[in-house]
Design a protein around this motif. Structure first.
Motif, PDB file in Angstrom:
ATOM      1  N   GLY A  34       4.976 -28.197  14.771  1.00  0.00           N
ATOM      2  CA  GLY A  34       6.430 -28.187  14.850  1.00  0.00           C
ATOM      3  C   GLY A  34       7.083 -26.975  14.227  1.00  0.00           C
ATOM      4  N   SER A  35       6.340 -26.224  13.410  1.00  0.00           N
ATOM      5  CA  SER A  35       6.940 -25.070  12.739  1.00  0.00           C
ATOM      6  C   SER A  35       6.788 -23.807  13.577  1.00  0.00           C
ATOM      7  N   ILE A  36       7.678 -22.850  13.327  1.00  0.00           N
ATOM      8  CA  ILE A  36       7.744 -21.607  14.103  1.00  0.00           C
ATOM      9  C   ILE A  36       7.431 -20.436  13.183  1.00  0.00           C
ATOM     10  N   SER A  37       6.615 -19.519  13.651  1.00  0.00           N
ATOM     11  CA  SER A  37       6.181 -18.385  12.836  1.00  0.00           C
ATOM     12  C   SER A  37       7.278 -17.339  12.700  1.00  0.00           C
ATOM     13  N   GLU A  38       7.066 -16.438  11.750  1.00  0.00           N
ATOM     14  CA  GLU A  38       7.821 -15.195  11.733  1.00  0.00           C
ATOM     15  C   GLU A  38       7.343 -14.356  12.919  1.00  0.00           C
ATOM     16  N   VAL A  39       7.966 -13.219  13.141  1.00  0.00           N
ATOM     17  CA  VAL A  39       7.515 -12.326  14.210  1.00  0.00           C
ATOM     18  C   VAL A  39       6.142 -11.765  13.844  1.00  0.00           C
ATOM     19  N   VAL A  40       5.216 -11.803  14.802  1.00  0.00           N
ATOM     20  CA  VAL A  40       3.849 -11.319  14.596  1.00  0.00           C
ATOM     21  C   VAL A  40       3.604 -10.153  15.546  1.00  0.00           C
ATOM     22  N   GLU A  41       3.081  -9.052  15.009  1.00  0.00           N
ATOM     23  CA  GLU A  41       2.783  -7.886  15.848  1.00  0.00           C
ATOM     24  C   GLU A  41       1.282  -7.801  16.111  1.00  0.00           C
ATOM     25  N   THR A  42       0.911  -7.647  17.387  1.00  0.00           N
ATOM     26  CA  THR A  42      -0.474  -7.382  17.776  1.00  0.00           C
ATOM     27  C   THR A  42      -0.472  -6.171  18.708  1.00  0.00           C
ATOM     28  N   LYS A  43      -1.635  -5.821  19.217  1.00  0.00           N
ATOM     29  CA  LYS A  43      -1.715  -4.680  20.131  1.00  0.00           C
ATOM     30  C   LYS A  43      -0.990  -4.951  21.447  1.00  0.00           C
ATOM     31  N   PHE A  44      -0.670  -6.237  21.703  1.00  0.00           N
ATOM     32  CA  PHE A  44       0.021  -6.584  22.943  1.00  0.00           C
ATOM     33  C   PHE A  44       1.537  -6.486  22.812  1.00  0.00           C
ATOM     34  N   GLY A  45       2.025  -6.603  21.580  1.00  0.00           N
ATOM     35  CA  GLY A  45       3.463  -6.561  21.376  1.00  0.00           C
ATOM     36  C   GLY A  45       3.882  -7.480  20.249  1.00  0.00           C
TER      37      GLY A  45
END
Length: 431
Positions: A262-273
């Motif tokens: 049910g929880s939502i992450s902070e923004v996560v950066e990977t090689k895809f975006g």
């Protein structure tokens, strides 16, 4: 039994009828230089070279980049020759026992092989490519079936595996039955591919942060994924299904596995975006096995009837606390369907039982007996008999697979012993 017979034919190093057509080796005339002579039957050098090359190609398919080098080739050749000798011994034994393969079986198998080719011409071209006629192929099929029938009728006995044997295998090979923790998650991706400028990165980051704000404020995450995500999972409303560690990019994985459902992450950066992630479900961290005793309570019970039912379960619980065998008590008193199994419910994880029962059961240690638990079914008492981390597949789940594996291992040993007997009685000359 038929399944075991076919699988052990493979192990017994027989040229399998169902193998790719290129694997059906042409057997050349005995006039050529012999690699070995088995009871007067020649295995030619050319046939050995063909089978050795086939083995190398098979190894290359199974383990790309690990083709045998020149130094190991003599051992590969020796292994192949041993297999060919063993096949010849088995075939000769099938003939000495007057085993006859029905022509209809051979015809059906030949037709099945032909059906794998788009046309008759391609089938004939494939035969020509390995210098084999249809008569050669028919003979090869017949040999394989004769050996299979020999093994089925004269080699493999009815194989049984006891519960003690399968349980011992399970206990001694615990690492084989581990399963990783899994989560189910949705995500939304704003892509950054190739060479992007700082301005483009800033624009993408602003967009994903805007979407995250909508999600945190209560907008439906699945709908947002369907509307904004630039990933292929968009068509599934961002749903990635269940996955375990090691299947996703490390930054994505690290963020996802810290989230509760049910929880939502902070923004996560990977090689895809840039991503945001919402965990939907997390596999239970524990699995238990329990027995229970149930005294049923129907919807139309009066207060007096409910009181009587409660008194009965309390009396049974007291017997259990005083040391009477819980399984025997379940067999004698329980009114649930598990009574026939002495109250045993098998292994289960959270989410599989009604909530009051589950909460009480998962609070117990092995051997402990619960207080009386009331559910819509009536009054229960519970005894936990086993606990396992979710990373281990329960014995009951894999018991059938273990039994089948042990049966095949026993069959392999029977075949190998049979071959060794044939070898000891044979006249084998090797060059």
């Amino acid at each position: 039994m038929k399944t075991i017979a076919r699988s052990v034919v493979i192990i017994a190093l027989v040229s399998v009828v169902m193998a790719p057509l290129g694997a059906l080796a042409a057997e050349k005339a005995a006039a050529e230089t012999a690699a070995a002579v088995v009871n007067g039957t020649t295995i030619t050098q050319e046939a050995l070279a063909f089978e050795t090359q086939r083995m190398i190609e098979q190894m290359a398919r199974q383990r790309p980049g690990q083709v045998p080098d020149e130094a190991s080739m003599p051992q590969v050749r020796e292994d192949v020759l041993n297999r060919m000798i063993e096949e010849e011994l088995l075939y000769q034994d099938s003939q000495s026992k007057n085993i006859k393969v029905p022509e209809t079986r051979v015809t059906e198998e030949l037709a099945s092989i032909k059906q794998r080719f788009p046309s008759e011409k391609e089938y004939q071209d494939a035969l020509a490519g390995i210098e084999m006629s249809e008569a050669d192929l028919t003979r090869k099929i017949t040999r394989g079936m004769a050996i299979e029938q020999l093994i089925k009728e004269h080699v493999i006995q009815e194989t049984t595996v006891s519960d003690a044997e399968s349980r011992a295998f399970y206990d001694q090979n615990a690492s084989m039955f581990e399963k990783p923790e899994q989560i189910q998650a949705r995500h939304i991706l704003i892509k950054m591919e190739g060479d992007v400028t700082e301005a483009q990165k800033a624009e993408a980051l602003a967009k994903i942060e805007m979407i995250r704000k909508k999600a945190v404020e209560g907008e439906d995450f699945a709908a947002l994924a369907g509307g904004y995500s630039e990933d292929s999972s968009r068509t599934q409303w961002g749903d990635l299904g269940y996955f375990s560690r090691g299947q996703m990019e490390k930054p994505f994985e690290d963020a996802a596995f810290t989230l509760e459902p049910g929880s939502i992450s902070e923004v996560v950066e990977t090689k895809f975006g840039y991503h945001i992630i919402k965990v939907i479900d997390r596999k239970s961290p524990e699995e238990i096995r329990a027995r229970h005793i149930l005294i049923t309570v129907a919807d139309d019970f009066t207060v007096e009837q409910k009181t009587e039912a409660r008194a009965r379960i309390e009396a049974v619980r007291q017997k259990a606390l005083e040391g009477e065998d819980f399984a025997a008590l379940a067999g004698g008193y329980s009114e649930g369907p598990s009574r026939a199994k002495w109250g045993d419910l098998g292994h289960f994880s959270r989410g599989q039982m009604v909530k009051p029962f589950e909460d009480a059961a998962f609070a117990l240690k092995i051997g402990e007996i619960s207080e009386v638990v009331e559910t819509q079914f009536g009054y229960h008492i519970i005894e936990v008999t086993d606990q396992q981390p979710a990373s281990v597949v329960s014995y009951e789940t894999v018991q059938a697979q273990i039994v089948e594996r042990l049966k095949q291992e026993k069959s392999r040993r029977e075949i190998q012993q049979y071959i060794e007997t044939l070898r000891s009685q044979a006249d084998i000359k090797r060059n």
